[in-house]
Scaffold this motif. Structure first.
Motif, PDB file in Angstrom:
ATOM      1  N   THR A 127      20.795  69.036  -8.273  1.00 29.14           N
ATOM      2  CA  THR A 127      21.161  70.671  -7.606  1.00 29.14           C
ATOM      3  C   THR A 127      21.305  69.069  -6.200  1.00 29.14           C
ATOM      4  O   THR A 127      21.759  69.498  -5.508  1.00 29.14           O
ATOM      5  N   GLU A 128      20.746  67.892  -6.493  1.00 30.57           N
ATOM      6  CA  GLU A 128      20.799  66.897  -5.231  1.00 30.57           C
ATOM      7  C   GLU A 128      21.670  65.933  -5.604  1.00 30.57           C
ATOM      8  O   GLU A 128      21.681  65.245  -4.438  1.00 30.57           O
ATOM      9  N   TYR A 129      22.575  66.179  -5.798  1.00 27.00           N
ATOM     10  CA  TYR A 129      24.162  65.567  -6.295  1.00 27.00           C
ATOM     11  C   TYR A 129      24.996  66.399  -6.876  1.00 27.00           C
ATOM     12  O   TYR A 129      24.371  66.933  -7.561  1.00 27.00           O
ATOM     13  N   LYS A 130      25.825  65.941  -6.776  1.00 24.94           N
ATOM     14  CA  LYS A 130      27.682  66.998  -7.787  1.00 24.94           C
ATOM     15  C   LYS A 130      27.172  65.507  -8.551  1.00 24.94           C
ATOM     16  O   LYS A 130      27.960  64.573  -8.319  1.00 24.94           O
ATOM     17  N   ILE A 131      26.884  66.407  -9.853  1.00 20.25           N
ATOM     18  CA  ILE A 131      27.611  65.556 -11.471  1.00 20.25           C
ATOM     19  C   ILE A 131      28.511  64.484 -11.588  1.00 20.25           C
ATOM     20  O   ILE A 131      28.662  63.381 -12.027  1.00 20.25           O
ATOM     21  N   LEU A 132      29.670  65.603 -11.442  1.00 19.39           N
ATOM     22  CA  LEU A 132      30.984  64.604 -11.090  1.00 19.39           C
ATOM     23  C   LEU A 132      30.948  63.533 -10.374  1.00 19.39           C
ATOM     24  O   LEU A 132      31.965  62.451 -10.940  1.00 19.39           O
ATOM     25  N   ASN A 133      30.207  63.487  -9.701  1.00 18.10           N
ATOM     26  CA  ASN A 133      30.256  62.322  -9.045  1.00 18.10           C
ATOM     27  C   ASN A 133      29.296  61.419  -9.356  1.00 18.10           C
ATOM     28  O   ASN A 133      29.665  59.584  -9.056  1.00 18.10           O
ATOM     29  N   ARG A 134      28.156  61.436  -9.883  1.00 15.61           N
ATOM     30  CA  ARG A 134      28.111  60.477 -10.207  1.00 15.61           C
ATOM     31  C   ARG A 134      28.874  60.211 -11.555  1.00 15.61           C
ATOM     32  O   ARG A 134      28.100  58.617 -11.620  1.00 15.61           O
ATOM     33  N   ALA A 135      29.142  60.574 -12.303  1.00 20.14           N
ATOM     34  CA  ALA A 135      29.439  60.935 -13.305  1.00 20.14           C
ATOM     35  C   ALA A 135      31.358  59.216 -13.378  1.00 20.14           C
ATOM     36  O   ALA A 135      31.142  58.834 -14.356  1.00 20.14           O
TER      37      ALA A 135
END
Length: 315
Positions: A127-135
């Motif tokens: 919830t603290e960041y968008k998982i796709l951005n990290r991926a």
């Protein structure tokens, strides 16, 4: 150190150990082969036991830094020959750095080319960041870190295809998404030279309810069973061995046993913490001890014990 801090440290330690066991279990080659069969086109339709032979060396688990400049190590051998590879040394010096959960090379069926695969395990969708951005960041690092390791100078045609596979537990429904490059023609089409398939992100959503053993959900059932907090140790091992024909080594059995024990401990501590917080909130709002005990389905003595333990902090 006060009791609350001690409990927090212990809980964090248990969580770290649990996460480490999850990564070790997912990094078993027989498990990775099942993941590859469902996520990499090259291996679709193959038997997982045949795919195992294409996984090169031992997967690196939690020891390769993600940060730019730290993913590679360069040194020379006794003859002065330059050697490059994934940086798995000096982990204690670089303590606190973000690291790939699992990373490994896979030889393709032609016997010549390789791909680089990264597998990340998440207890749920962050919830603290968008998982796709990290991926996207991870898959970009999988490419950029190849410079001077897998290709040199401007030999960009030597870049290896990369896959970053994200497994998210506790999702609302089972899902499987492949995110990759696409080309939109905005004027007359032109055949630009290059490999459109270099970047691959795979997002795997897995629910708490383990699906039936169906071809479409084979991977979800396997991973769901392995990481389930509901199944007992032997139930997990039975599914792994009898449904997926995965040999149960002593190492795998031990990892599953420890993970199950840690999971139970973490759940008990979380329940205890939630219960204490609930009792204290009720007490602060003016509910009587009898009312709190009735609503919390516990004894008045237990309610009194929680309140007395926390009274100094509440004063």
């Amino acid at each position: 150190m006060n009791t609350e801090i001690t409990n927090a440290v212990n809980a964090a330690g248990d969580k770290a150990q649990y996460d480490a066991r999850v990564k070790r279990i997912l990094a078993q080659k027989n498990i990775l082969a099942h993941i590859l069969v469902k996520t990499v086109d090259e291996f679709k339709g193959m038997k997982p036991e045949d795919v195992v032979t294409y996984i090169e060396g031992e997967p690196k688990v939690g020891i390769v830094p993600v940060e730019p400049g730290l993913s590679n190590i360069e040194k020379t051998d006794a003859t002065g020959q330059r050697i490059v590879g994934l940086n798995t040394e000096n982990a204690e010096i670089n303590e606190g750095l973000v690291r790939f959960d699992i990373i490994f090379y896979v030889r393709m069926k032609n016997g010549l080319s390789q791909i680089i695969v990264n597998v990340e395990a998440q207890k749920d969708e962050p919830t603290e960041y968008k998982i796709l951005n990290r991926a996207i960041f991870y898959v970009s690092r999988l490419v950029s870190s190849q410079k001077e390791r897998d290709f040199v100078n401007t030999n960009y045609d030597d870049i290896k295809q990369v896959f970053s596979i994200w497994i998210c537990m506790n999702m609302d429904y089972n899902s499987l998404s492949h995110i990759h490059l696409a080309k939109d023609e905005m004027l007359s089409p032109y055949d630009w030279k290059g490999n459109m398939d270099l970047l691959n992100i795979v997002l795997v959503g897995i629910t708490n309810d383990i699906p039936e053993h169906d071809e479409n959900y084979e991977m979800h059932r396997l991973i769901g069973a392995l990481l389930s907090t509901e199944l007992r140790e032997q139930e997990k091992l039975d599914i792994i061995e009898h449904e997926y024909n995965i040999p149960i080594s002593n190492e795998l059995r031990e990892d599953v046993r420890i993970m199950c024990n840690l999971s139970t401990g973490i759940e008990e501590k979380a329940t205890e913490k939630t219960s204490e917080k609930f009792i204290l909130n009720m007490y602060k709002k003016g509910y009587t001890l009898d009312q709190i005990a009735d609503i919390a389905e516990t004894s008045v003595a237990a309610v009194e014990a929680v309140i007395k333990k926390k009274e100094p902090a509440m004063a």
